[in-house]
Design an enzyme around this catalytic site. Structure first.
Site: not given
Ligand code: CTP
Length: 401
Positions: A208, A277, A287, A321, A335, A339
């Site tokens: 990301n 995730d 490959k 975060f 969250k 959590k």
């Protein structure tokens, strides 16, 4: 932060004196007021006008001119300083300070000041390793003078070894740290940062846009405030901050392993990393070749690291975060509760100046009692400090100490 801090910079006669110009610039850029004292030998290497221009202040080198109508230069500069930095510091200046000699403006000001004095040696390796210099450094250290170790590398005298002036960015960071109140001195913080990289085959991976900047800022801010910091970072272009234990990881599985290995010793865990995730269900040994038609990748869930910590956090403070693009507060609050975090930092990455890659952030800090602190756009170190302030509040509320 160095905003409005008063720095007296002593420059002595070493070829590294030119780097003190860059140092002056960096201090000024961060909002500090800089007064430069040059020794006679320093002025052989670099013109006083350079420092005068960069600091927007007259350069001091004479013992007896009156710089206002009641004070001598060494007294007023010594009292003016929040910190004195001597960079570069020669063997000669170190020896003179250690021997209590005060025969010029710099040595006299060092003798007079009550401010912390940071000495950054730069000299030939043999000089630095000379037992007299080493004894002087030890003696001054035992008297509370602060030293930075010179770096290794090629020296101006064409030899190679220890003796280079520490990097300007490291000197600036050391000054920031010395001037910061050590209010987290009892804490041991784990910070995770950056993206994770989930390999598909030997040449491809899923990741990301996280740059790691927010997590690195938290590590730097925590270290400045006296905490022992372990920074566990996914792949990032950033340089590992000085003074923190740095653990480099790649995948979410590796990050989990590193976090769990350090969890026991920690009092605060801050999960700023953008953990993937999902990971490719199989990592191919060779490959993957293209085929006709579309390709479907099969992904499997990664462990939710923060949720696992939440289940066994004990008295630790757990900060997560939430990076969102819609329903910021609702998603973040869910969250926080699910959590078992103590705080969550909510971050709408669709706003300009917030989120991945920026040096600034716009955050909201939510707690379990429904409290919400909304902060304007600020640089990530300042945002990190506000997060750590809230962590301190929670420690006080929970009565851990
Ligand atoms: N996190 C984690 N392990 C994961 C995923 C996320 O520890 N596998 C942590 C992040 O470091 C962050 C927090 O969980 O502190 C929230 O991450 P985020 O991806 O925004 O939340 P998710 O719970 O994964 O929810 P979603 O992706 O559905 O928005």
């Amino acid at each position: 932060m160095l905003q409005d801090k008063k720095i007296v910079l002593g420059v002595t006669g070493s070829i590294a004196a030119y780097k003190a110009a860059e140092l002056t610039r960096e201090f000024v850029k961060r909002g500090a007021a800089v007064r430069v004292i040059m020794t006679g030998n320093a002025a052989e290497f670099i013109a006083p006008l350079t420092f005068q221009t960069l600091s927007s202040n007259a350069v001091h080198s004479e013992m007896y001119p009156v710089i206002n109508d009641y004070n001598l230069a060494h007294i007023s500069l010594a009292e003016y300083a929040d910190i004195m930095v001597i960079a570069p510091a020669t063997a000669n200046i170190i020896g003179k300070i250690a021997a209590g000699i005060a025969d010029d403006l710099l040595t006299t000001t060092v003798m007079t000041t009550r401010a912390p004095v940071l000495i950054c040696p730069a000299m030939n390796t043999n000089m630095y390793e000379n037992a007299i210099v080493q004894e002087n450094i030890m003696q001054l250290t035992s008297r509370g003078y602060l030293f930075m170790e010179p770096g290794y590398g090629k020296l101006a005298c064409r030899s190679e070894g220890q003796g280079r002036l520490p990097e300007v960015s490291d000197i600036v960071e050391e000054v920031e740290s010395i001037l910061t109140v050590k209010d987290l001195g009892d804490e041991r913080i784990i910070v995770t940062a950056g993206p994770t990289r989930e390999p598909l085959d030997p040449v491809r991976y899923i990741t990301n846009y996280s740059s790691g900047k927010m997590g690195y800022a938290l590590a730097i801010a925590g270290r400045r405030r006296g905490a022992r910091v372990v920074l566990i970072s996914g792949p990032s272009a950033l340089t590992a901050p000085r003074g923190v234990t740095f653990v480099s990881v790649s995948s979410a599985m590796e990050m989990k392993e590193a976090v769990m290995a350090h969890l026991k010793a920690s009092t605060i865990v801050i999960k700023a990393a953008a953990v993937a995730d999902y990971r490719p269900a199989t990592r191919l040994a060779s490959k993957m070749k293209k085929q006709a038609g579309p390709l479907t990748l099969s992904l499997e869930r990664n462990p939710d690291i923060i949720a696992e910590i939440g289940k066994k956090k004990g008295k630790r403070i757990l900060v997560g975060f939430a990076v969102e693009t819609e329903n910021l507060i609702e998603n973040a609050r869910a969250k926080l509760i699910d959590k078992n975090m103590d705080l969550i930092v909510a971050n709408d990455v669709t706003q300009a100046g917030a989120g991945f890659g920026y040096d600034t952030n716009i955050i909201k800090i939510l707690d379990r009692n429904g409290g919400q602190v909304e902060l304007p756009m600020m640089d990530k170190i300042a945002a990190a400090d506000r997060i750590l302030d809230r962590v301190k509040d929670i420690i006080a509320e929970k009565g851990r100490k």
